[in-house]
Design an enzyme around this catalytic site. Structure first.
Site, PDB file in Angstrom:
ATOM      1  CG  ASP A   1      -4.924  45.938 -11.450  1.00 41.34           C
ATOM      2  OD1 ASP A   1      -4.456  47.437 -11.273  1.00 41.34           O
ATOM      3  OD2 ASP A   1      -3.785  45.569 -11.965  1.00 41.34           O
TER       4      ASP A   1
ATOM      5  N   GLY B   1       1.337  43.967  -4.379  1.00 48.56           N
ATOM      6  CA  GLY B   1       1.167  44.536  -5.221  1.00 48.56           C
ATOM      7  C   GLY B   1       2.237  45.278  -4.869  1.00 48.56           C
TER       8      GLY B   1
ATOM      9  CD  GLU C   1       5.234  48.937 -21.785  1.00 50.03           C
ATOM     10  OE1 GLU C   1       5.949  49.882 -21.925  1.00 50.03           O
ATOM     11  OE2 GLU C   1       4.991  47.863 -21.275  1.00 50.03           O
TER      12      GLU C   1
ATOM     13  CB  ALA D   1       2.222  50.717 -10.666  1.00 53.22           C
TER      14      ALA D   1
END
Length: 420
Positions: A300, A11, A168, A315
């Site tokens: 995370d 990630g 969103e 992030a």
């Protein structure tokens, strides 16, 4: 022999750490269950037919073409053995001198199996494609459905969770349905049959935002014909109905779950360190696992407290942590003092639709088109690859001007929930 560093997870944090450590005199093995780096903040745009999968996913090996000291391993990590310094996969045990856990998170259903079975998560590329397929299937089936109650149930779309992901997704669904699809389904009454509902357990949407930006978010969503239900807690879910804690029943075939995340399960299952309620490894100020100074956790899957509370699962936390983490590993190798991690808040932002967003950074607040423009620029800069930057920018610009979404394709990725 050069030190061997194993990084679990490709990630934001894992890729950044590997890129920084690749410049050192070390050997690196990067392990991930997928062969691509996924830009998760734009998953909702795949689920609502705005972007294609190759525009938010980038081949992991492509990052390291010039780095001969980095090996990539496609594998699912099953367990950690910190005593013997091994990462256990179905194929082999990978030895390490230093370990970085950056494996990210999965959807958190808070132990409620009915939600895991009957809702759609928003954490993986597969889940985003399933949402896209399912939404399109619902319209195709609804147009040939003669029973008005069944048709309305098919065209009721519920998003659970009033954070950025839920907001969103709801805003993008509204644009997909009312802008791109409304003129194409001639037998459907969009005003009567279609409903988009956003459910939030708290008293407001986007709790990390200032009150006036929360109100702006509510105003824009209402304009987009999204019904927002606050202080509403999801209690039960079947394939045909969502039930709230107060007994309210919402007939629907589509519940999108954006209500929380937890660390990947193998960390807690390994019983190798103390974890929090979300399964995240509790780390020291230097991002190390207590009693295992050679093991670091970031992003995370790490529980790091600052100002009395855990850092959010976003992030920037992961990327900033990867920098300190990689520097500390080099410091350990060279017997130098370690740095303590201090997160520098880069603000919060959420897009509510094309040309509409809210953002807050310290005392700076912004809404509307310019907030959306900054959101767009920030996300373009974080995407991997020049080709992706160009194609995504062109799609966003064309969508702003025309509302066109050409990604409305039902693909053949099986999901048993659609076999009815």
């Amino acid at each position: 022999m050069r030190p061997h560093i194993v990084i679990v997870g490709a990630g934001f944090g894992g890729i950044k750490a590997a890129q920084r450590l690749a410049k050192e005199d070390v050997d690196i093995t990067l392990i991930d269950r997928n062969n691509f780096h996924l830009f998760q903040p734009l998953l909702y745009q795949v689920s609502t037919s705005m972007l294609s999968i190759e525009e938010i996913a980038y081949p992991t090996r492509a990052f390291f073409r010039k780095n001969k000291n980095i090996d990539f391993m496609l594998a699912h990590v099953q367990k950690l053995d910190l005593v013997n310094k091994e990462v256990i996969t179905p194929y082999k045990k990978v030895k390490y001198d230093y370990l970085i856990l950056s494996a990210g998170s999965v959807t958190n259903y808070f132990g409620m199996e009915q939600f895991a079975l009957n809702t759609y998560g928003m954490k993986t590329l597969r889940e985003a494609i399933h949402i896209r397929n399912h939404v399109l299937h619902m319209f195709e089936r609804a147009e040939r459905e003669t029973d008005p109650e069944i048709r309305k149930r098919m065209l009721t779309f519920v998003c659970v969770g009033g954070g950025p992901t839920g907001v969103e997704e709801a805003g993008a669904l509204s644009e997909l349905i009312y802008t791109a699809m409304k003129k194409e389904y001639h037998r459907l009454d969009f005003e009567k049959d279609v409903s988009i509902i956003l459910i939030q357990a708290e008293a407001s949407l986007l709790p990390m935002m200032p009150p006036d930006l929360r109100e702006e978010t509510m105003r824009v969503l209402k304009k987009k014909r999204v019904k927002v239900m606050l202080n509403a807690i999801a209690a039960d879910c079947t394939r045909d109905k969502l039930t709230l804690k107060d007994g309210t029943e919402i007939p629907t075939n589509t519940v999108i779950w954006a209500a929380g995340v937890q660390a990947v399960p193998f960390i807690a299952k390994s019983n190798c360190c103390e974890v929090d309620r979300a399964g995240r490894a509790i780390v020291t100020k230097t991002l190390q696992i207590p009693n295992h100074p050679e093991v670091f956790a970031i992003g995370d899957c790490a529980h790091f407290e600052q100002d009395g509370r855990p850092l959010p699962t976003v992030a920037p936390v992961s990327t900033q942590g990867s920098i300190v983490c990689s520097e500390n590993i080099i410091a350990l190798i060279n017997n130098r003092p370690l740095k303590e991690f201090v997160y520098h808040d880069v603000g919060s932002m959420a897009t509510i639709g094309c040309g509409q967003a809210v953002m807050a950074w310290g005392k700076l607040k912004m809404k509307g088109f310019w907030a959306w423009y900054i959101w767009m620029t920030v996300h373009l800069l974080r995407l991997a690859g020049t080709h992706t930057n160009i194609t995504v920018a062109m799609k966003w610009t064309w969508n702003l001007l025309s509302g066109t979404r050409l990604g409305r394709l039902i693909t053949n990725i099986p999901d048993t929930r659609d076999d009815r």
